[in-house]
Design an enzyme around this catalytic site. Structure first.
Site, mmCIF file in Angstrom:
data_model
loop_
_atom_site.group_PDB
_atom_site.id
_atom_site.type_symbol
_atom_site.label_atom_id
_atom_site.label_comp_id
_atom_site.label_asym_id
_atom_site.label_seq_id
_atom_site.Cartn_x
_atom_site.Cartn_y
_atom_site.Cartn_z
ATOM 1 N N THR A 1 0.852 -1.177 0.000
ATOM 2 C CA THR A 1 0.000 0.000 0.000
ATOM 3 C C THR A 1 0.891 1.230 0.000
ATOM 4 O O THR A 1 1.740 1.375 0.866
ATOM 5 C CB THR A 1 -0.894 0.019 1.251
ATOM 6 O OG1 THR A 1 -1.696 -1.169 1.244
ATOM 7 C CG2 THR A 1 -1.805 1.230 1.251
ATOM 8 N N ALA B 1 0.246 7.138 -0.600
ATOM 9 C CA ALA B 1 -0.784 8.013 -1.157
ATOM 10 C C ALA B 1 -2.174 7.429 -1.017
ATOM 11 O O ALA B 1 -3.163 8.141 -1.126
ATOM 12 C CB ALA B 1 -0.500 8.279 -2.639
ATOM 13 N N CYS B 2 -2.272 6.115 -0.790
ATOM 14 C CA CYS B 2 -3.581 5.469 -0.794
ATOM 15 C C CYS B 2 -3.647 4.400 0.269
ATOM 16 O O CYS B 2 -2.749 3.573 0.368
ATOM 17 C CB CYS B 2 -3.858 4.858 -2.165
ATOM 18 S SG CYS B 2 -5.385 3.910 -2.241
ATOM 19 N N GLY B 3 -4.722 4.399 1.040
ATOM 20 C CA GLY B 3 -4.860 3.423 2.102
ATOM 21 C C GLY B 3 -5.704 2.223 1.748
ATOM 22 O O GLY B 3 -5.797 1.289 2.518
ATOM 23 N N CYS C 1 -5.619 0.858 -1.659
ATOM 24 C CA CYS C 1 -5.223 0.369 -2.979
ATOM 25 C C CYS C 1 -5.068 -1.135 -3.015
ATOM 26 O O CYS C 1 -5.282 -1.762 -4.037
ATOM 27 C CB CYS C 1 -3.911 1.026 -3.403
ATOM 28 S SG CYS C 1 -4.005 2.825 -3.466
#
Length: 277
Positions: A113, A116-118, A120
């Site tokens: 992960t 930037a994204c939790g 994804c």
């Protein structure tokens, strides 16, 4: 604990002055953290080292795996060394109470992960829609915080962003009381990590449910941040930037008050404005 700052050389170009200067710059460290449940790998997230126990506790809370401190028996770093023989602190094992249901394979995160994204790495979109064990604060039309106090939270948070002051490269999340008192603050290269850290700290300190708290974040308000706030029973999430459309939809459906563009003298309340007095 690993280092938080990495220093590199960079060429500074000054267009106005017509100069190029080689100087040292401080960067926020970004390293992988492998999270294990027992001896099994569950997820790898890119984060800024520090407050890792809070990060993992908050992550397991927001994933719906645990909801009370007694379910988390222990947290420990596993052995791991870099090329210089130094402990990396990049593998963390959580021991859960035997009756805690482990996540199904479809919900496990088998890829890294990013910061930037939790969400994804979530294998199924259905795994994102979870039910919180902490009911949202009742009374959508009952003021929780005065607008003047709410508008001042970003500045209060900014004053506590020590790592951002040195690097300019991290996000922050802060928990505030209804009268504007800062209860806790955490920083990380990832927005979702900063939120997991601050909620995990509250979880470990037995502060949940956070039914009278406001979660203020330094960036935008995404779907995942609304989900994390709702899982901890936080009734209001405020961001200095814009929310996404899904964030607004989730906030509306869960009963969370979502605030965006909270800057200086103005702010936008996208859902349940009655909580802002």
């Amino acid at each position: 604990m690993g280092r938080l700052i990495h220093r590199v050389k960079a060429t500074r170009i000054d267009l106005a002055g017509g100069r190029r200067v080689l100087r040292e710059e401080a960067l926020a460290v970004e390293e992988p953290l492998e999270i294990r449940l027992g001896h099994e790998s569950f997820s790898v997230t890119m984060r800024t080292p520090g407050d890792d126990f809070d990060l993992v506790a908050g992550f397991l809370l927001s994933e719906g795996i645990i909801h009370e401190p007694e379910q988390l028996i222990s947290l420990r770093f596993c052995a791991g060394e870099d090329e210089n023989g130094q402990q990396t602190f990049n593998v963390l094992e959580a021991q859960l109470r035997p009756d805690v249901a482990l996540p199904l394979p479809a919900a496990q995160r088998h890829v890294t992960t990013s910061s930037a994204c939790g969400i994804c790495g979530t294998a199924s979109i259905d795994a994102v829609h979870k039910s919180s064990h902490f009911p949202m604060r009742a009374g959508l039309d009952e003021p929780l915080i005065a607008a003047t106090v709410l508008a001042g939270l970003p500045d209060s948070l900014r004053e506590q962003q020590k790592l951002f002051e040195k690097t300019g490269g991290v996000h922050a999340a802060g928990l505030f009381s209804a009268d504007g008192e800062l209860l806790s603050v955490r920083e990380d290269v990832g927005r979702h990590n900063a939120v997991d850290k601050v909620l995990g700290a509250a979880f470990r300190e037995r502060m949940l449910p956070l039914s009278s708290s406001i979660l203020q974040v330094s960036g935008r308000a995404s779907f995942e941040l609304v989900q994390k706030a709702a899982m901890a029973g936080v009734p209001m999430l405020a961001a200095v930037s814009a929310p996404s459309s899904l964030a607004v939809e989730l906030a509306r459906s869960t009963g969370l008050t979502l605030v965006g563009f909270s800057r200086g003298e103005t702010l936008n309340v996208y859902t349940h404005p009655g909580r802002v007095g």
